[in-house]
Design a protein around this motif. Structure first.
Motif, PDB file in Angstrom:
ATOM      1  N   LEU A   1       7.518   9.372  -0.442  1.00 53.27           N
ATOM      2  CA  LEU A   1       6.779   8.483  -0.252  1.00 53.27           C
ATOM      3  C   LEU A   1       5.679   8.483   0.872  1.00 53.27           C
ATOM      4  O   LEU A   1       5.145   9.053   1.652  1.00 53.27           O
ATOM      5  N   SER A   2       5.060   7.067   0.999  1.00 54.47           N
ATOM      6  CA  SER A   2       3.211   6.892   1.731  1.00 54.47           C
ATOM      7  C   SER A   2       3.994   5.833   3.213  1.00 54.47           C
ATOM      8  O   SER A   2       4.490   4.676   2.489  1.00 54.47           O
TER       9      SER A   2
ATOM     10  N   ILE B   1       6.940   1.539   3.892  1.00 56.86           N
ATOM     11  CA  ILE B   1       7.205   2.277   3.230  1.00 56.86           C
ATOM     12  C   ILE B   1       6.803   2.157   1.938  1.00 56.86           C
ATOM     13  O   ILE B   1       8.677   1.360   1.471  1.00 56.86           O
ATOM     14  N   MET B   2       6.379   3.248   1.213  1.00 62.47           N
ATOM     15  CA  MET B   2       6.863   3.131   0.014  1.00 62.47           C
ATOM     16  C   MET B   2       6.927   4.241  -0.773  1.00 62.47           C
ATOM     17  O   MET B   2       6.289   4.788  -0.327  1.00 62.47           O
TER      18      MET B   2
ATOM     19  N   PHE C   1       6.803  12.693   2.986  1.00 65.49           N
ATOM     20  CA  PHE C   1       6.121  11.872   3.381  1.00 65.49           C
ATOM     21  C   PHE C   1       5.155  11.921   4.358  1.00 65.49           C
ATOM     22  O   PHE C   1       4.286  12.620   5.295  1.00 65.49           O
ATOM     23  N   ILE C   2       4.140  11.156   3.479  1.00 62.32           N
ATOM     24  CA  ILE C   2       2.727  11.307   3.683  1.00 62.32           C
ATOM     25  C   ILE C   2       1.890   9.517   4.650  1.00 62.32           C
ATOM     26  O   ILE C   2       2.871   8.418   4.720  1.00 62.32           O
TER      27      ILE C   2
ATOM     28  N   LYS D   1      -2.527   8.425  -0.154  1.00 61.21           N
ATOM     29  CA  LYS D   1      -2.626   7.192   1.382  1.00 61.21           C
ATOM     30  C   LYS D   1      -3.454   6.621   0.796  1.00 61.21           C
ATOM     31  O   LYS D   1      -3.022   5.370   1.614  1.00 61.21           O
ATOM     32  N   GLN D   2      -4.198   6.179  -0.431  1.00 59.30           N
ATOM     33  CA  GLN D   2      -5.105   5.259  -0.503  1.00 59.30           C
ATOM     34  C   GLN D   2      -3.800   4.365  -1.540  1.00 59.30           C
ATOM     35  O   GLN D   2      -4.362   3.296  -1.444  1.00 59.30           O
ATOM     36  N   VAL D   3      -3.243   5.154  -1.983  1.00 60.90           N
ATOM     37  CA  VAL D   3      -1.833   4.463  -2.539  1.00 60.90           C
ATOM     38  C   VAL D   3      -1.025   3.083  -1.519  1.00 60.90           C
ATOM     39  O   VAL D   3      -1.837   2.040  -2.110  1.00 60.90           O
ATOM     40  N   VAL D   4      -1.199   3.333  -0.093  1.00 56.33           N
ATOM     41  CA  VAL D   4      -0.506   2.733   0.014  1.00 56.33           C
ATOM     42  C   VAL D   4      -1.561   1.215   0.552  1.00 56.33           C
ATOM     43  O   VAL D   4      -1.223   0.135   0.713  1.00 56.33           O
ATOM     44  N   GLU D   5      -3.115   1.997   1.314  1.00 55.64           N
ATOM     45  CA  GLU D   5      -3.845   1.318   1.661  1.00 55.64           C
ATOM     46  C   GLU D   5      -4.179   0.484   0.858  1.00 55.64           C
ATOM     47  O   GLU D   5      -4.186  -1.239   0.781  1.00 55.64           O
ATOM     48  N   ARG D   6      -4.119   0.503  -0.533  1.00 53.23           N
ATOM     49  CA  ARG D   6      -4.098  -0.573  -1.894  1.00 53.23           C
ATOM     50  C   ARG D   6      -3.435  -2.203  -1.311  1.00 53.23           C
ATOM     51  O   ARG D   6      -3.753  -2.479  -1.754  1.00 53.23           O
TER      52      ARG D   6
END
Length: 478
Positions: A284-285, A303-304, A346-347, A391-396
């Motif tokens: 999860l991010s 949270i994704m 969990f990131i 982290k870049q996944v949730v930033e995107r």
């Protein structure tokens, strides 16, 4: 071009290059005094830094009548009330927290400064915590913690012992030339936050507060689906949506009606979105971004699932405190049929609300997992190199959300912000084509198979939300 202008441009470039080299030299060889201490990079950013749990000592209560009778039996001595000096007295509602002795048997132990001692059992206590059933002790030195601040959602307990090993270790890291006033910027003492609000008893999946009317007097469900398609899928504002409907379809509808349609659809679809079985993976991010509500900054917690890309938990709050973070974690973790425990990765970023929320999840629900924090923008350590992609996944995802949010010019109320975000989450999870899933929605619904136009998909999504609400109402009455 004049030679003098050419010379000035070249000289200006030389100065810029020199300044850049000097900044690199300062950053590498002359660290600022504030950087010498780990917690001082931003005292406001580190206000939620989590220490390990304190030692909790439960006090055993006893009846003071039995103690007085025991003293009479053992020593043939009748315990009398305190003989006070003339004019001296204490508050009548003060009683011993251990044996329940009334104020007649209570000594003023430090001259009116708030400390008392029971004559019957000998317990020493303070007026602030005289009714506390337990004692919190520092895990490093065993000193009793003192409640120093009362916040909106928790109380802060601090170890005041200046000989505590935790305090001495942190104090030794502070620069020697630091003044006494500057010490307040550093976290030196052990602290513990006792939450006064139970975030695990709050209803995350409540039904809509107001009745939703789907009696269309002037329009019909297809037009409502068109409004949602233009407004949510294409990211048009309510005014541009009204303009497009008139120009393309010849439908004259006000932007206010479109906003009402969006609010109604969000309230009905939200229970379905929040309770759907996403079958999440173990990575999860989490991240937070901000939106404006009446011009005031609010925060969206997301949270994704980093592997399947679905949004599992989200909250909108007016503060960046730990409470909304706990609620978003609850919403995400309750999607697991069996919590994975330490297998869960969990990131999050370096914001210290996440470790504190993790501590509360462990205390209240037994969810034992680790929070991996990816700090900074460059891979300067092994953790950042390994988990930067998560982290870049949730930033995107944040950038995708902000692209649709900007056209709204902010929200008009906190409820409007929550419903607006929940409507976008429903679109993102169930309707939006994703390259990750070969340009299909992330979660394929059987009810949407074979439907090729988006307004009909919105109508069926509303129908699924209605069915979920009926089932929730049925479960409440059972």
């Amino acid at each position: 071009m004049s030679p003098i202008i050419t010379y000035l441009i070249i000289y200006n470039q030389y100065l810029v290059k020199t300044i850049y080299q000097l900044l690199q030299f300062i950053a590498k060889y002359i660290p600022l005094k504030q950087w010498a201490f780990d917690d001082s990079k931003s005292p406001e950013y580190q206000k939620f830094k989590v220490d390990k749990l304190p030692r909790i000592l439960h006090s055993e209560t006893v009846d003071y009548h039995l103690l007085i009778a025991f003293y009479k039996y053992r020593d043939n001595y009748t315990l009398t009330p305190v003989n006070r000096k003339k004019g001296a007295s204490i508050n009548e509602d003060i009683m011993c927290p251990k044996c329940g002795a009334p104020h007649h048997y209570i000594y003023d132990n430090n001259g009116g400064k708030g400390q008392f001692q029971c004559k019957v059992c000998g317990t020493t206590f303070k007026e602030k915590n005289r009714f506390s059933p337990l004692a919190l002790n520092c895990p490093y030195c065993g000193h009793t913690l003192e409640a120093v601040k009362h916040k909106k959602h928790y109380r802060i307990h601090k170890c005041r012992n200046l000989k505590c090993s935790y305090y001495l270790h942190n104090r030794s890291k502070v620069p020697k030339d630091c003044s006494h006033k500057e010490l307040s910027n550093y976290k030196l003492h052990y602290i513990y936050r006792e939450f006064t609000v139970d975030f695990f008893k709050m209803d995350l999946y409540g039904l809509p507060k107001r009745a939703m009317n789907f009696d269309f007097k002037k329009f019909n469900p297809h037009i409502m689906g068109l409004c949602l398609t233009y407004h949510v899928n294409l990211g048009l504002s309510t005014r541009r949506t009204a303009h497009a409907l008139e120009e393309v379809h010849g439908i004259k509808i006000s932007h206010t009606m479109i906003a009402n349609y969006a609010m109604t659809a969000a309230a009905v679809i939200k229970p379905f979105t929040d309770t759907y079985d996403y079958k999440p993976a173990n990575i999860l991010s989490a991240d937070e971004t901000y939106v404006k509500v009446k011009g005031i900054k609010h925060y969206v917690w997301i949270i994704m699932d980093a592997c399947k890309k679905s949004i599992l938990g989200y909250q909108v709050s007016d503060t960046r405190a730990v409470g909304p973070c706990i609620l978003a974690m609850r919403m995400a973790f309750e999607k697991f049929k069996v919590f994975p425990g330490k297998a869960l990765k969990f990131i999050a970023d370096g914001y210290s609300a996440y470790p504190l929320a993790r501590q509360q999840c462990l205390l209240e629900k037994g969810w034992d997992f680790d929070v991996t924090q990816v700090i900074g923008l460059t891979n300067d350590d092994a953790v950042s190199k390994e988990y930067r992609w998560v982290k870049q996944v949730v930033e995107r995802l944040n950038r995708t959300f902000k692209a649709s949010y900007r056209v709204t010019c902010g929200y008009g109320s906190a409820d409007g912000a929550l419903y607006g975000v929940s409507l976008w989450v429903a679109y993102y999870n169930f309707l939006r084509p994703h390259p990750h899933n070969y340009w299909r929605p992330l979660n394929d619904l059987d009810q949407l198979q074979g439907i090729n136009n988006m307004p009909a998909k919105w109508q069926l999504l509303i129908h699924l939300g209605q069915q979920t609400i009926l089932q929730m109402q049925k479960n409440q009455t059972v």
